[in-house]
Design a protein around this motif. Structure first.
Motif, PDB file in Angstrom:
ATOM      1  N   LEU A 212      10.336   0.551  -0.540  1.00 46.90           N
ATOM      2  CA  LEU A 212       8.967   0.347  -1.004  1.00 46.90           C
ATOM      3  C   LEU A 212       7.972   0.455   0.148  1.00 46.90           C
ATOM      4  CD1 LEU A 212       9.489  -2.666  -3.465  1.00 46.90           C
ATOM      5  CD2 LEU A 212       9.221  -0.239  -4.040  1.00 46.90           C
ATOM      6  N   ASN A 213       8.403   0.129   1.336  1.00 46.23           N
ATOM      7  CA  ASN A 213       7.513   0.149   2.498  1.00 46.23           C
ATOM      8  C   ASN A 213       7.022   1.557   2.830  1.00 46.23           C
ATOM      9  OD1 ASN A 213       6.379  -1.266   4.975  1.00 46.23           O
ATOM     10  ND2 ASN A 213       7.670   0.284   5.951  1.00 46.23           N
ATOM     11  N   ARG A 214       7.780   2.596   2.444  1.00 51.71           N
ATOM     12  CA  ARG A 214       7.384   3.967   2.758  1.00 51.71           C
ATOM     13  C   ARG A 214       6.353   4.510   1.769  1.00 51.71           C
ATOM     14  NH1 ARG A 214       9.337   7.378  -0.874  1.00 51.71           N
ATOM     15  NH2 ARG A 214      11.017   6.631  -2.202  1.00 51.71           N
ATOM     16  N   ARG A 215       6.022   3.744   0.720  1.00 53.35           N
ATOM     17  CA  ARG A 215       5.107   4.238  -0.312  1.00 53.35           C
ATOM     18  C   ARG A 215       3.662   4.120   0.135  1.00 53.35           C
ATOM     19  NH1 ARG A 215       8.134   4.902  -5.171  1.00 53.35           N
ATOM     20  NH2 ARG A 215      10.312   4.388  -4.698  1.00 53.35           N
ATOM     21  N   ASP A 216       2.764   4.792  -0.600  1.00 53.31           N
ATOM     22  CA  ASP A 216       1.382   4.915  -0.125  1.00 53.31           C
ATOM     23  C   ASP A 216       0.548   3.662  -0.337  1.00 53.31           C
ATOM     24  OD1 ASP A 216       1.365   5.190  -2.893  1.00 53.31           O
ATOM     25  OD2 ASP A 216       0.545   7.219  -2.883  1.00 53.31           O
ATOM     26  N   LEU A 217       0.387   3.232  -1.590  1.00 57.66           N
ATOM     27  CA  LEU A 217      -0.510   2.120  -1.914  1.00 57.66           C
ATOM     28  C   LEU A 217       0.280   0.932  -2.442  1.00 57.66           C
ATOM     29  CD1 LEU A 217      -3.273   4.199  -3.741  1.00 57.66           C
ATOM     30  CD2 LEU A 217      -3.274   3.446  -1.352  1.00 57.66           C
ATOM     31  N   THR A 218      -0.248  -0.257  -2.209  1.00 58.07           N
ATOM     32  CA  THR A 218       0.469  -1.467  -2.633  1.00 58.07           C
ATOM     33  C   THR A 218       0.685  -1.505  -4.140  1.00 58.07           C
ATOM     34  OG1 THR A 218      -1.608  -2.710  -2.813  1.00 58.07           O
ATOM     35  CG2 THR A 218      -0.430  -2.798  -0.694  1.00 58.07           C
ATOM     36  N   ILE A 219      -0.254  -0.958  -4.910  1.00 57.66           N
ATOM     37  CA  ILE A 219      -0.085  -1.002  -6.368  1.00 57.66           C
ATOM     38  C   ILE A 219       1.014  -0.054  -6.822  1.00 57.66           C
ATOM     39  CG2 ILE A 219      -2.493  -1.680  -6.745  1.00 57.66           C
ATOM     40  CD1 ILE A 219      -3.013   1.222  -7.702  1.00 57.66           C
ATOM     41  N   ASN A 220       1.441   0.848  -5.915  1.00 62.18           N
ATOM     42  CA  ASN A 220       2.554   1.749  -6.217  1.00 62.18           C
ATOM     43  C   ASN A 220       3.852   1.294  -5.563  1.00 62.18           C
ATOM     44  OD1 ASN A 220       0.752   3.441  -7.583  1.00 62.18           O
ATOM     45  ND2 ASN A 220       0.298   4.624  -5.741  1.00 62.18           N
ATOM     46  N   ALA A 221       3.810   0.140  -4.893  1.00 60.01           N
ATOM     47  CA  ALA A 221       4.975  -0.341  -4.142  1.00 60.01           C
ATOM     48  C   ALA A 221       5.559  -1.595  -4.774  1.00 60.01           C
ATOM     49  CB  ALA A 221       4.593  -0.599  -2.687  1.00 60.01           C
ATOM     50  N   MET A 222       5.477  -1.692  -6.092  1.00 58.18           N
ATOM     51  CA  MET A 222       6.094  -2.807  -6.814  1.00 58.18           C
ATOM     52  C   MET A 222       7.328  -2.297  -7.542  1.00 58.18           C
ATOM     53  SD  MET A 222       2.757  -4.759  -8.445  1.00 58.18           S
ATOM     54  CE  MET A 222       2.141  -3.294  -9.286  1.00 58.18           C
ATOM     55  N   ALA A 223       8.242  -3.208  -7.826  1.00 63.23           N
ATOM     56  CA  ALA A 223       9.468  -2.844  -8.530  1.00 63.23           C
ATOM     57  C   ALA A 223       9.812  -3.927  -9.546  1.00 63.23           C
ATOM     58  CB  ALA A 223      10.620  -2.661  -7.542  1.00 63.23           C
ATOM     59  N   GLU A 224      10.627  -3.557 -10.504  1.00 63.06           N
ATOM     60  CA  GLU A 224      11.123  -4.522 -11.501  1.00 63.06           C
ATOM     61  C   GLU A 224      12.641  -4.469 -11.546  1.00 63.06           C
ATOM     62  OE1 GLU A 224       9.600  -3.869 -15.378  1.00 63.06           O
ATOM     63  OE2 GLU A 224       7.539  -4.457 -14.891  1.00 63.06           O
ATOM     64  N   ARG A 225      13.245  -5.642 -11.583  1.00 57.46           N
ATOM     65  CA  ARG A 225      14.687  -5.706 -11.804  1.00 57.46           C
ATOM     66  C   ARG A 225      14.979  -5.358 -13.259  1.00 57.46           C
ATOM     67  NH1 ARG A 225      13.767 -10.281  -8.438  1.00 57.46           N
ATOM     68  NH2 ARG A 225      14.829 -10.055  -6.409  1.00 57.46           N
ATOM     69  N   GLU A 226      16.232  -5.182 -13.559  1.00 63.22           N
ATOM     70  CA  GLU A 226      16.607  -4.802 -14.923  1.00 63.22           C
ATOM     71  C   GLU A 226      16.221  -5.865 -15.947  1.00 63.22           C
ATOM     72  OE1 GLU A 226      20.363  -2.184 -15.197  1.00 63.22           O
ATOM     73  OE2 GLU A 226      20.745  -3.424 -13.422  1.00 63.22           O
ATOM     74  N   ASP A 227      16.063  -7.108 -15.506  1.00 63.73           N
ATOM     75  CA  ASP A 227      15.654  -8.169 -16.435  1.00 63.73           C
ATOM     76  C   ASP A 227      14.127  -8.296 -16.531  1.00 63.73           C
ATOM     77  OD1 ASP A 227      14.970  -9.301 -14.031  1.00 63.73           O
ATOM     78  OD2 ASP A 227      16.272 -11.061 -14.210  1.00 63.73           O
ATOM     79  N   GLY A 228      13.391  -7.408 -15.844  1.00 68.49           N
ATOM     80  CA  GLY A 228      11.933  -7.423 -15.905  1.00 68.49           C
ATOM     81  C   GLY A 228      11.264  -8.238 -14.817  1.00 68.49           C
ATOM     82  N   THR A 229      12.041  -8.900 -13.964  1.00 63.25           N
ATOM     83  CA  THR A 229      11.462  -9.692 -12.873  1.00 63.25           C
ATOM     84  C   THR A 229      10.769  -8.779 -11.868  1.00 63.25           C
ATOM     85  OG1 THR A 229      13.267 -11.289 -13.098  1.00 63.25           O
ATOM     86  CG2 THR A 229      11.953 -11.385 -11.081  1.00 63.25           C
ATOM     87  N   LEU A 230       9.576  -9.177 -11.447  1.00 59.30           N
ATOM     88  CA  LEU A 230       8.796  -8.364 -10.522  1.00 59.30           C
ATOM     89  C   LEU A 230       9.248  -8.585  -9.085  1.00 59.30           C
ATOM     90  CD1 LEU A 230       6.330  -6.413 -10.229  1.00 59.30           C
ATOM     91  CD2 LEU A 230       4.955  -8.463  -9.772  1.00 59.30           C
ATOM     92  N   VAL A 231       9.393  -7.505  -8.339  1.00 62.35           N
ATOM     93  CA  VAL A 231       9.642  -7.552  -6.897  1.00 62.35           C
ATOM     94  C   VAL A 231       8.399  -6.956  -6.236  1.00 62.35           C
ATOM     95  CG1 VAL A 231      11.132  -6.840  -5.002  1.00 62.35           C
ATOM     96  CG2 VAL A 231      12.110  -7.252  -7.280  1.00 62.35           C
ATOM     97  N   ASP A 232       7.695  -7.780  -5.452  1.00 61.09           N
ATOM     98  CA  ASP A 232       6.375  -7.372  -4.962  1.00 61.09           C
ATOM     99  C   ASP A 232       6.179  -7.816  -3.516  1.00 61.09           C
ATOM    100  OD1 ASP A 232       3.756  -6.518  -4.812  1.00 61.09           O
ATOM    101  OD2 ASP A 232       2.939  -8.250  -5.898  1.00 61.09           O
ATOM    102  N   PRO A 233       6.876  -7.188  -2.571  1.00 66.79           N
ATOM    103  CA  PRO A 233       6.817  -7.646  -1.172  1.00 66.79           C
ATOM    104  C   PRO A 233       5.487  -7.373  -0.472  1.00 66.79           C
ATOM    105  CG  PRO A 233       8.101  -5.629  -1.339  1.00 66.79           C
ATOM    106  CD  PRO A 233       7.815  -6.069  -2.739  1.00 66.79           C
ATOM    107  N   PHE A 234       4.637  -6.515  -1.054  1.00 66.46           N
ATOM    108  CA  PHE A 234       3.393  -6.149  -0.363  1.00 66.46           C
ATOM    109  C   PHE A 234       2.144  -6.551  -1.156  1.00 66.46           C
ATOM    110  CE2 PHE A 234       6.739  -3.102   0.792  1.00 66.46           C
ATOM    111  CZ  PHE A 234       6.864  -3.415   2.139  1.00 66.46           C
ATOM    112  N   ASN A 235       2.332  -7.502  -2.067  1.00 67.02           N
ATOM    113  CA  ASN A 235       1.210  -8.079  -2.822  1.00 67.02           C
ATOM    114  C   ASN A 235       0.441  -7.041  -3.636  1.00 67.02           C
ATOM    115  OD1 ASN A 235       1.647 -10.758  -1.724  1.00 67.02           O
ATOM    116  ND2 ASN A 235       0.739  -9.991   0.179  1.00 67.02           N
ATOM    117  N   GLY A 236       1.178  -6.124  -4.223  1.00 66.40           N
ATOM    118  CA  GLY A 236       0.555  -5.117  -5.070  1.00 66.40           C
ATOM    119  C   GLY A 236      -0.074  -5.697  -6.309  1.00 66.40           C
ATOM    120  N   LEU A 237       0.536  -6.740  -6.873  1.00 69.74           N
ATOM    121  CA  LEU A 237      -0.006  -7.346  -8.085  1.00 69.74           C
ATOM    122  C   LEU A 237      -1.376  -7.967  -7.809  1.00 69.74           C
ATOM    123  CD1 LEU A 237       0.379  -8.014 -11.042  1.00 69.74           C
ATOM    124  CD2 LEU A 237       1.553 -10.126 -10.376  1.00 69.74           C
ATOM    125  N   THR A 238      -1.531  -8.597  -6.648  1.00 70.91           N
ATOM    126  CA  THR A 238      -2.826  -9.170  -6.275  1.00 70.91           C
ATOM    127  C   THR A 238      -3.884  -8.074  -6.173  1.00 70.91           C
ATOM    128  OG1 THR A 238      -1.798 -11.000  -5.077  1.00 70.91           O
ATOM    129  CG2 THR A 238      -4.081 -10.465  -4.516  1.00 70.91           C
TER     130      THR A 238
END
Length: 367
Positions: free
Chosen positions: A88-114
């Protein structure tokens, strides 16, 4: 082996925008593992696989290291030890650097949701500066999300200005630039894309023909007008360049490696606009109109001529569009067969067709 939904699907899902494509990242797997599970490998630059049932893309987690200038100057590393955060760190913008686990849990190490909630376009890390194409992508996202109130954060604007000052844009190949421009032409607010590039100083490098403020503003107005219609890329590009002198607009369209239909419609739009500027406020002479019809190849390409008129309606010369449409309709009604039946042939037939067309145009344009 862990699978995560990443990128635009995560972003758009939280914005309430319909998700069209799903991209997945696989952590802890090898190409052999994927193939054994029935995935089909595609792509030569890094390991990407198509799901055996859905056909969606699954990419192995990877990192990228800058090795040279421009878009292709990267070395890609993909292995089971690459973590999701590294990918995710190699991606351009924080809003494009979020991920979801298979159960729908958000993984957001760069505060993209904020940033999503604050409607901010922000670069993930300084690695953003390694790819000059991200300047165009960021401007394109600004154009896409402008109706929702998104803006580019000042720090990212500063970083992009620094990249431009370092000459990074000069290493982009025309095909990649055109690809981003064509996509931007179809965003929600396409004019924002070009306004951002102008503010950054990038437009003077990529399209100096638009440097003139009057040409630029007229082009943005025409683009906004044509973009609310179901218009083609050629029409939108031609509208943008409609106030640029024809020889400069044609040179730019060629240098950008734009498709032939874009080059042709741009040339014709600027050609007609220049002629209208000469005859501002007065009806066009019938002979001049016939010459324009010949240059537009109205006789063999009536559908392109209609696209031309739709584009011209979005320029300051729109008052000429309807008379031209009526004149074209009348002129294309000339029947060569009828003139053949009257005994015309060879060069005489060609002259007779032209005279008949000219007469019909004159009848339409005469008050």
């Amino acid at each position: 082996m862990e699978i995560y939904l990443v990128g635009g699907a995560v972003r758009d899902g939280r914005l309430g925008i319909p998700v069209k494509d799903h991209d997945w990242v696989v952590v802890g797997a090898t190409p052999e593992t994927m193939k054994k599970k029935g995935y089909r490998q595609v792509g030569a630059d890094f390991p990407v696989f198509l799901h055996p049932k859905t056909g969606e893309e699954y990419a192995l987690a990877r990192t990228e290291r800058k090795q040279g200038r421009g878009y292709h100057g990267f070395t890609v590393y993909s292995a089971p030890d690459v973590t999701l955060e590294e990918d995710l760190n190699r991606r351009d913008l924080t809003i494009n650097a979020m991920a979801e686990r298979e159960d729908g849990t958000l993984v957001d190490p760069f505060n993209g949701l904020t940033d999503l909630e604050q409607k901010t376009l922000r670069h993930v890390s300084d690695a953003f500066a390694e790819d000059p194409l991200r300047i165009l992508r960021t401007a394109r996202f600004a154009a896409r999300f402008h109706p929702l109130g998104f803006t580019i954060c000042p720090q990212t604007m500063t970083l992009m200005r620094d990249m431009i000052g370092d000459g990074e844009l000069e290493h982009l190949v025309p095909e990649r630039v055109w690809q981003e421009i064509q996509r931007a032409l179809h965003e929600k607010s396409p004019g924002v894309f070009f306004q951002v590039l102008q503010e950054l100083g990038a437009l003077a490098i990529l399209a100096p023909e638009l440097a003139d403020t009057e040409c630029f503003e007229a082009g943005l107005q025409a683009l906004q007008c044509i973009s609310v219609q179901n218009s083609s890329s050629a029409q939108r590009f031609a509208a943008l360049l409609s106030a640029v002198p024809e020889h400069k607009a044609s040179a730019l369209a060629k240098a950008m490696k734009s498709p032939n239909e874009c080059r042709d419609l741009t040339r014709l739009t600027c050609l007609f606009a220049e002629r209208f500027s000469i005859d501002t406020g007065t009806p066009l002479p019938a002979k001049a109109v016939l010459e324009l019809f010949d240059q537009a190849d109205l006789w063999r390409r009536p559908e392109r001529f209609e696209q031309l008129l739709e584009t011209l309606i979005c320029t300051p010369h729109k008052t000429h569009a309807e008379p031209l449409r009526l004149a074209a309709r009348s002129a294309t009604g000339v029947s060569p067969q009828e003139l053949l039946n009257q005994g015309f042939k060879g060069k005489e037939l060609g002259t007779a067709i032209r005279n008949e067309r000219l007469m019909r145009i004159t009848q339409v344009l005469t008050p």
